[in-house]
Design an enzyme around this catalytic site. Structure first.
Site, short mmCIF file in Angstrom:
data_model
loop_
_atom_site.label_atom_id
_atom_site.label_comp_id
_atom_site.label_asym_id
_atom_site.label_seq_id
_atom_site.Cartn_x
_atom_site.Cartn_y
_atom_site.Cartn_z
N TYR A 147 -2.17 23.33 1.85
CA TYR A 147 -2.86 24.49 1.46
C TYR A 147 -4.24 24.21 0.78
CZ TYR A 147 -3.43 29.38 -0.03
OH TYR A 147 -4.12 30.61 -0.33
N ASP A 247 -8.03 16.88 -2.71
CA ASP A 247 -7.84 18.60 -3.11
C ASP A 247 -7.14 18.22 -4.35
OD1 ASP A 247 -7.32 20.96 -3.80
OD2 ASP A 247 -6.89 21.68 -1.62
N LYS A 250 -4.61 22.14 -7.22
CA LYS A 250 -3.27 22.59 -7.94
C LYS A 250 -2.66 21.41 -8.94
CE LYS A 250 0.51 25.22 -7.18
NZ LYS A 250 1.10 25.37 -5.68
C1 LIG Z 1 -3.91 22.45 -3.27
C2 LIG Z 1 -4.87 23.83 -3.56
N1 LIG Z 1 -6.18 23.73 -2.77
C3 LIG Z 1 -6.76 24.85 -3.04
C4 LIG Z 1 -6.36 26.07 -3.27
C5 LIG Z 1 -7.12 27.41 -3.54
O1 LIG Z 1 -7.45 27.60 -4.54
P1 LIG Z 1 -7.78 29.36 -5.00
O2 LIG Z 1 -6.45 30.05 -4.60
O3 LIG Z 1 -8.45 29.09 -6.35
O4 LIG Z 1 -8.90 29.61 -4.09
C6 LIG Z 1 -4.93 26.05 -3.79
C7 LIG Z 1 -4.31 27.35 -3.99
O5 LIG Z 1 -3.12 27.46 -4.14
C8 LIG Z 1 -4.12 24.85 -3.59
O6 LIG Z 1 -2.92 24.78 -4.21
#
Ligand SMILES: Cc1ncc(COP(=O)(O)O)c(C=O)c1O
Length: 448
Positions: A147, A247, A250
């Protein structure tokens, strides 16, 4: 403005359904929160609930943390309309410099840049675009169950969204994430070797701009990859001239016991994205990477309020809170205690114990996977009923990947609050197993 009506929790929830767009709802129970302090949320009617989610980690310093409130209040009174779009301001510069110093990427500090955004979604979107621009290549490798965001480019490389019907990016290859509980192949060593073989098979054509990866796949089920996964990904990407985007939106910023979750291995990514707890609830995200990737082309990632002073001030306060490493150390210790509490429950004769498939995670990023007893068949319905029963008992925890309850409380949670929250959660599981919650009760909540 009219004064806030004195409605019941139920009335507020009903009014929400009749006014807030469904496209931005991901609901598991009728949660309405009027205020919060630390790890405790209070509903409009005054019911107190322990937050084991920290708003999906976004309030990881605790709700209304005094240091963050003070910083944001001050900034709000100064000149809240500024941004970094056509001018700059001291807090944005201080934040960008702090991020460049603290987030290690392949370039030396002076040659790093920080993009300041609004959400994890735009930080990852910009990371993907920067990688494509910097390498001149179209391809992206991401992982099934991943995600990275809920709109645009980030959504179109997110395995979860693609599995749910979102059109995948035309140049995306999805590879299975190494799930040790349900390995797509062999034991940990074979799984790791074969996952890397799959990735390298895609990188070999020299057309892949970036691999984007979560150091723990959170929404995909709180999957902790086998040791060596990130380091081997780093080697493979470097060999093929592909950038590695980690990433950390989270699980970054102290939650796993490390400042950044990927630091559990000796890995220096090309690009790192941050979000959620960075603003402790205020909208801000960041992407740190080498100047050549993030400076060019100018004016190619624009939003009017990027680098907003209030969010920047909050983020500076959050970085200050994390600076001495105490919160990360306590997250690791509290995570161990929480895992032990859950293990003790799982080996007891409580009604729900037989449904616990696995307890896993790192620090205060934990997953409780529920399966049908004696099998690995996912127990999605039971998870839906458990989190609803949990809300009724005074605890907030959300499901991920259907049959996993994610436990990511604020890093500032007290040991007593954590213990009480977990007791309420397992009591909710017992109640759900005993039939306290009906199918009709959960049918109203669409979830993921
Ligand atoms: C690992 C990860 N990256 C990116 C995102 C996206 O973040 P946002 O919801 O703040 O746009 C999320 C959201 O759950 C996430 O868990």
């Amino acid at each position: 403005m009219d004064p806030t009506p004195t409605w019941t929790d139920e009335q507020w929830y009903a009014a929400d359904l009749a006014s807030v767009a469904g496209v931005e709802r991901l609901r598991f129970f009728p949660q309405v929160v009027a205020s919060g302090s630390g790890s405790v949320l209070t509903t409009p009617e005054g019911r107190e609930v322990i937050d084991l989610s920290a708003s999906w980690t976004a309030t990881g310093m605790g709700h209304a943390h005094p240091a963050v409130v003070a910083a944001a209040e001050l900034a709000l009174r100064r000149a809240p309309g500024g941004s970094v779009l056509s001018g700059t301001h001291p807090d944005a510069v201080r934040l960008a410099r702090a991020l460049c110093e603290r987030v290690e990427v392949v370039a030396p500090v002076a040659d790093r840049r920080a993009y300041l955004g609004h959400a994890g979604t735009d930080a990852n979107d910009v990371a993907l675009r920067a990688a494509r621009h910097a390498t001149g290549r179209p391809g992206i490798v991401a992982f099934e169950g991943g995600y990275h965001g809920g709109l645009g480019g980030s959504q179109s490389v997110s395995g979860i969204h693609i599995a749910a019907g979102t059109t995948a990016d035309a140049d995306l290859t999805l590879v299975p994430y190494p799930d040790l509980y349900r390995p797509w192949q062999g034991d940990a060593d074979t799984l790791l070797a074969n996952t890397l073989k799959r990735v390298e098979g895609v990188l070999a054509d020299g057309q892949v701009a970036a691999v984007i990866v979560e150091p723990i796949q959170s929404d995909g089920g709180v999957l902790v990859p086998p040791e060596g996964f990130l380091a081997r990904l780093r080697e493979a990407t470097q060999q093929h001239g592909t950038l590695l985007i980690v990433d950390e939106v989270k699980v970054g910023l102290g939650r796993t016991g490390h400042f950044l979750a990927h630091q559990v291995e000796d890995v220096v990514p090309d690009l790192v994205t941050l979000g959620k707890v960075l603003g402790n609830g205020l909208p801000i995200s960041a992407l740190v990477g080498p100047a050549p990737a993030l400076d060019e082309p100018a004016a190619s990632a624009l939003m009017t309020t990027i680098g907003n002073p209030v969010s920047c001030a909050a983020a500076l306060a959050v970085l200050d809170l994390l600076a001495d490493g105490t919160l990360a150390t306590s997250a690791a210790a509290q995570g161990d205690v929480a895992a032990t509490t859950l293990e003790t429950y799982a080996s007891s004769d409580a009604a729900g114990a037989a449904w616990v498939g696995q307890i896993r995670g790192r620090g205060l990023s934990l997953g409780l996977e529920l399966v049908h007893p004696g099998s690995q068949e996912p127990a999605d319905d039971l998870v839906a009923k458990t989190v609803l029963a949990g809300w009724q008992r005074g605890v907030v925890a959300y499901p991920v990947r259907g049959n996993v309850i994610e436990i990511t409380p604020p890093l500032t949670i007290t040991p007593d609050e954590l213990q009480t929250g977990l007791e309420r959660l397992v009591a909710a599981l017992d109640a759900a197993v005993s039939g306290e919650v009906s199918d009709a009760d959960v049918a109203a909540f669409t979830g993921w």
